[in-house]
Design an enzyme around this catalytic site. Sequence first.
Site, PDB file in Angstrom:
ATOM      1  N   TYR A 138      54.352  48.665 -23.212  1.00  0.00           N
ATOM      2  CA  TYR A 138      55.153  48.106 -24.439  1.00  0.00           C
ATOM      3  C   TYR A 138      54.339  47.894 -25.693  1.00  0.00           C
ATOM      4  O   TYR A 138      54.063  48.561 -26.753  1.00  0.00           O
ATOM      5  CB  TYR A 138      55.923  46.829 -24.162  1.00  0.00           C
TER       6      TYR A 138
ATOM      7  N   LYS B 146      53.270  50.122 -29.054  1.00  0.00           N
ATOM      8  CA  LYS B 146      53.415  49.495 -30.392  1.00  0.00           C
ATOM      9  C   LYS B 146      52.168  49.465 -31.489  1.00  0.00           C
ATOM     10  O   LYS B 146      52.315  49.747 -32.320  1.00  0.00           O
ATOM     11  CB  LYS B 146      54.126  48.101 -30.397  1.00  0.00           C
TER      12      LYS B 146
HETATM   13  P1  NAD Z   1      68.171  47.262 -27.873  1.00  0.00           P
HETATM   14  O1  NAD Z   1      67.932  47.501 -26.650  1.00  0.00           O
HETATM   15  O2  NAD Z   1      69.477  46.307 -28.580  1.00  0.00           O
HETATM   16  O3  NAD Z   1      68.540  48.505 -28.746  1.00  0.00           O
HETATM   17  C1  NAD Z   1      67.639  49.611 -28.747  1.00  0.00           C
HETATM   18  C2  NAD Z   1      68.129  50.993 -29.283  1.00  0.00           C
HETATM   19  O4  NAD Z   1      67.327  51.947 -28.709  1.00  0.00           O
HETATM   20  C3  NAD Z   1      69.605  51.283 -28.879  1.00  0.00           C
HETATM   21  O5  NAD Z   1      70.642  51.688 -29.990  1.00  0.00           O
HETATM   22  C4  NAD Z   1      69.647  52.471 -27.904  1.00  0.00           C
HETATM   23  O6  NAD Z   1      70.644  53.342 -28.157  1.00  0.00           O
HETATM   24  C5  NAD Z   1      68.364  52.949 -28.129  1.00  0.00           C
HETATM   25  N1  NAD Z   1      67.721  53.688 -27.132  1.00  0.00           N
HETATM   26  C6  NAD Z   1      67.227  53.038 -26.136  1.00  0.00           C
HETATM   27  N2  NAD Z   1      66.996  54.251 -25.042  1.00  0.00           N
HETATM   28  C7  NAD Z   1      66.990  55.267 -25.685  1.00  0.00           C
HETATM   29  C8  NAD Z   1      66.704  56.789 -25.154  1.00  0.00           C
HETATM   30  N3  NAD Z   1      66.291  56.905 -24.209  1.00  0.00           N
HETATM   31  N4  NAD Z   1      67.078  57.656 -26.206  1.00  0.00           N
HETATM   32  C9  NAD Z   1      67.738  57.425 -27.530  1.00  0.00           C
HETATM   33  N5  NAD Z   1      67.903  56.163 -27.736  1.00  0.00           N
HETATM   34  C10 NAD Z   1      67.435  54.929 -27.025  1.00  0.00           C
HETATM   35  O7  NAD Z   1      66.823  46.893 -28.907  1.00  0.00           O
HETATM   36  P2  NAD Z   1      66.318  46.086 -29.976  1.00  0.00           P
HETATM   37  O8  NAD Z   1      65.925  44.782 -29.780  1.00  0.00           O
HETATM   38  O9  NAD Z   1      67.448  46.211 -31.106  1.00  0.00           O
HETATM   39  O10 NAD Z   1      65.135  46.730 -30.327  1.00  0.00           O
HETATM   40  C11 NAD Z   1      65.032  47.826 -31.395  1.00  0.00           C
HETATM   41  C12 NAD Z   1      63.510  48.060 -31.725  1.00  0.00           C
HETATM   42  O11 NAD Z   1      62.986  46.824 -32.163  1.00  0.00           O
HETATM   43  C13 NAD Z   1      62.695  48.721 -30.772  1.00  0.00           C
HETATM   44  O12 NAD Z   1      61.829  49.621 -31.044  1.00  0.00           O
HETATM   45  C14 NAD Z   1      62.068  47.483 -30.159  1.00  0.00           C
HETATM   46  O13 NAD Z   1      60.867  47.664 -29.493  1.00  0.00           O
HETATM   47  C15 NAD Z   1      61.855  46.615 -31.430  1.00  0.00           C
HETATM   48  N6  NAD Z   1      61.593  45.217 -31.187  1.00  0.00           N
HETATM   49  C16 NAD Z   1      62.439  44.267 -30.761  1.00  0.00           C
HETATM   50  C17 NAD Z   1      62.354  42.838 -30.749  1.00  0.00           C
HETATM   51  C18 NAD Z   1      63.273  41.881 -29.995  1.00  0.00           C
HETATM   52  O14 NAD Z   1      63.081  40.696 -29.821  1.00  0.00           O
HETATM   53  N7  NAD Z   1      64.544  42.470 -29.977  1.00  0.00           N
HETATM   54  C19 NAD Z   1      61.130  42.295 -30.914  1.00  0.00           C
HETATM   55  C20 NAD Z   1      60.189  43.342 -31.517  1.00  0.00           C
HETATM   56  C21 NAD Z   1      60.589  44.608 -31.604  1.00  0.00           C
END
Ligand code: NAD
Length: 247
Positions: A155, A159
């Site tokens: 992961y 990033k």
């Molecule tokens: P989430 O799991 O709520 O949403 C993930 C999204 O990615 C969903 O809309 C899903 O449909 C899509 N997705 C997952 N697998 C997929 C696939 N195989 N094909 C197409 N789409 C796919 O996650 P989130 O927390 O909203 O994360 C969104 C972004 O933010 C990600 O890139 C994550 O790495 C990043 N992020 C999240 C956090 C956190 O704490 N939530 C922190 C830092 C970064």
Amino acid sequence: MLKGKVAVVTGGTRGIGFATVKTYLDNGAKVVLFGSRQETVDKALKELMEENKDYPVKGMHPDLTNEEEIKKVFAEIKEEFGSLDILVNNAGISARDSLYDYKLSDFEKIMDLNVVAAFNCSKEAAKIMKEQGGGVILNTSSMVSIYGQSAGSGYPASKFAINGLTKSLARELGRDNIRVNAVAPGVTKTDMVAALPDEMIKPLIATIPLGRVGEPEDIANALLFLASDMASYVTGAILSVDGAAMS
Ligand code: NAD
């Protein structure tokens, strides 16, 4: 802030992506949200329609890792909307596997969705943006792209790669008037984090100077600023939105 702009948001069905779709719509953009399955796309669209039946939004679920499919989908978007001004590469998955148990196939899966998908979409979006005289590409990175993390190395590796793609594409595409930036969220209250028990959340919050985890809207607002003309001289930036959390 985005009146008349056309935006694509990958991973737009829930969490940070969904909040971004809604924020963009509320700021005058037309939005195409991408999800992984028809059912989750339909659910997100239904929720948006309940909020405002006139939102100019549509949903699709292409395989982001398939170059040919992405080519086709972006050509369809250009055909239907006539332009593409903003791409948000937000879809992502994470992992916590120890290196000793980490399967190569799982490592590759993370790289495919978190990096290859962003490459594929950026390439097709940039072609359209160059032709029309400019645009904005945004990536959702993470605070782990600065600190790493103590398990699930795929992961943070993905990033760090996203930060490299962001900074390099900013330099490559600047001459085509395409800005490229990333946000690096800290722990954000999406479904996964909201489901954590209090005993896990409390010690985590204690390490965050602002005393709370982020809301999806905190990240969406940063993605709004970076997409807007207010950020017209910002490119190649990795904007931390993490309450000054330290790993
Ligand atoms: P989430 O799991 O709520 O949403 C993930 C999204 O990615 C969903 O809309 C899903 O449909 C899509 N997705 C997952 N697998 C997929 C696939 N195989 N094909 C197409 N789409 C796919 O996650 P989130 O927390 O909203 O994360 C969104 C972004 O933010 C990600 O890139 C994550 O790495 C990043 N992020 C999240 C956090 C956190 O704490 N939530 C922190 C830092 C970064």
